[in-house]
Design a protein around this motif. Structure first.
Motif, PDB file in Angstrom:
ATOM      1  N   ASP A  63      -5.764  -4.180   1.914  1.00 54.58           N
ATOM      2  CA  ASP A  63      -6.060  -3.072   0.856  1.00 54.58           C
ATOM      3  C   ASP A  63      -5.836  -1.687   0.556  1.00 54.58           C
ATOM      4  OD1 ASP A  63      -8.467  -4.197   1.847  1.00 54.58           O
ATOM      5  OD2 ASP A  63     -10.336  -2.796   2.518  1.00 54.58           O
ATOM      6  N   LEU A  64      -4.834  -0.826   0.542  1.00 61.69           N
ATOM      7  CA  LEU A  64      -4.377   0.240   0.267  1.00 61.69           C
ATOM      8  C   LEU A  64      -2.770  -0.887  -0.865  1.00 61.69           C
ATOM      9  CD1 LEU A  64      -3.434   2.459   3.176  1.00 61.69           C
ATOM     10  CD2 LEU A  64      -5.220   2.260   1.498  1.00 61.69           C
ATOM     11  N   GLU A  65      -2.664  -1.654  -0.941  1.00 62.52           N
ATOM     12  CA  GLU A  65      -1.473  -2.419  -1.992  1.00 62.52           C
ATOM     13  C   GLU A  65      -2.862  -2.672  -3.555  1.00 62.52           C
ATOM     14  OE1 GLU A  65       0.570  -5.584  -0.078  1.00 62.52           O
ATOM     15  OE2 GLU A  65       1.634  -4.613   0.583  1.00 62.52           O
ATOM     16  N   ILE A  66      -4.301  -2.696  -2.941  1.00 58.52           N
ATOM     17  CA  ILE A  66      -4.973  -3.403  -4.158  1.00 58.52           C
ATOM     18  C   ILE A  66      -4.963  -1.395  -4.901  1.00 58.52           C
ATOM     19  CG2 ILE A  66      -7.279  -3.890  -5.246  1.00 58.52           C
ATOM     20  CD1 ILE A  66      -6.677  -6.221  -2.975  1.00 58.52           C
ATOM     21  N   ALA A  67      -5.587  -0.504  -3.810  1.00 56.60           N
ATOM     22  CA  ALA A  67      -6.421   0.505  -4.114  1.00 56.60           C
ATOM     23  C   ALA A  67      -5.132   0.454  -5.096  1.00 56.60           C
ATOM     24  CB  ALA A  67      -7.095   0.965  -3.447  1.00 56.60           C
ATOM     25  N   LEU A  68      -3.965   1.531  -4.575  1.00 58.23           N
ATOM     26  CA  LEU A  68      -3.490   2.074  -4.609  1.00 58.23           C
ATOM     27  C   LEU A  68      -2.468   1.410  -6.669  1.00 58.23           C
ATOM     28  CD1 LEU A  68      -1.065   3.470  -2.147  1.00 58.23           C
ATOM     29  CD2 LEU A  68      -2.713   4.674  -2.791  1.00 58.23           C
ATOM     30  N   ALA A  69      -2.527   0.581  -6.587  1.00 58.61           N
ATOM     31  CA  ALA A  69      -1.932  -0.097  -7.997  1.00 58.61           C
ATOM     32  C   ALA A  69      -3.505  -0.054  -9.013  1.00 58.61           C
ATOM     33  CB  ALA A  69      -2.468  -1.862  -8.055  1.00 58.61           C
ATOM     34  N   MET A  70      -4.594   0.881  -8.369  1.00 52.32           N
ATOM     35  CA  MET A  70      -5.931   1.353  -9.195  1.00 52.32           C
ATOM     36  C   MET A  70      -4.787   2.578 -10.122  1.00 52.32           C
ATOM     37  SD  MET A  70      -8.768  -0.151  -7.586  1.00 52.32           S
ATOM     38  CE  MET A  70      -8.651  -2.066  -7.400  1.00 52.32           C
TER      39      MET A  70
END
Length: 105
Positions: A72-79
């Motif tokens: 989830d953080l690998e997705i969220a921190l790419a935002m």
């Protein structure tokens, strides 16, 4: 979906009852975005005082595994913003309108 690579770096966290297991959320250029730590047995939570994209998960979000935290953080921190993260969470299966916080993981 765009992602960014993060590392969950194991550390010891200070508590009133002594050292506790935890993980720093480390991104590109060794930037620390927040931390993860176990709660309630086999569950994990994340927090950050500096990154609004992690704060967008709400107060004390619960995850069933460190792999789930990392994914989830690998997705969220790419935002680009907390608003983008909130929209992604609301449109995903993670959102539960019947719960108090609106979030399930």
């Amino acid at each position: 979906m765009k992602t960014t690579k993060i590392e969950l770096r194991e550390v010891k966290l200070g508590t009133l009852s002594g050292a506790s297991q935890g993980w720093l959320i480390v991104g590109q250029d060794e930037v620390i975005h927040g931390m993860a730590h176990p709660i309630d047995g086999e569950l994990f939570t994340i927090s950050s005082t500096t990154d609004p994209r992690i704060q967008a998960f709400g107060w004390c979000p619960m995850f069933d595994s460190l792999a789930h935290v990392q994914n989830d953080l690998e997705i969220a921190l790419a935002m680009q913003s907390a608003a983008d993260v909130e929209e992604w969470i609301e449109q995903s299966e993670r959102y539960d309108e019947d719960s108090n916080s609106g979030l399930t993981h």
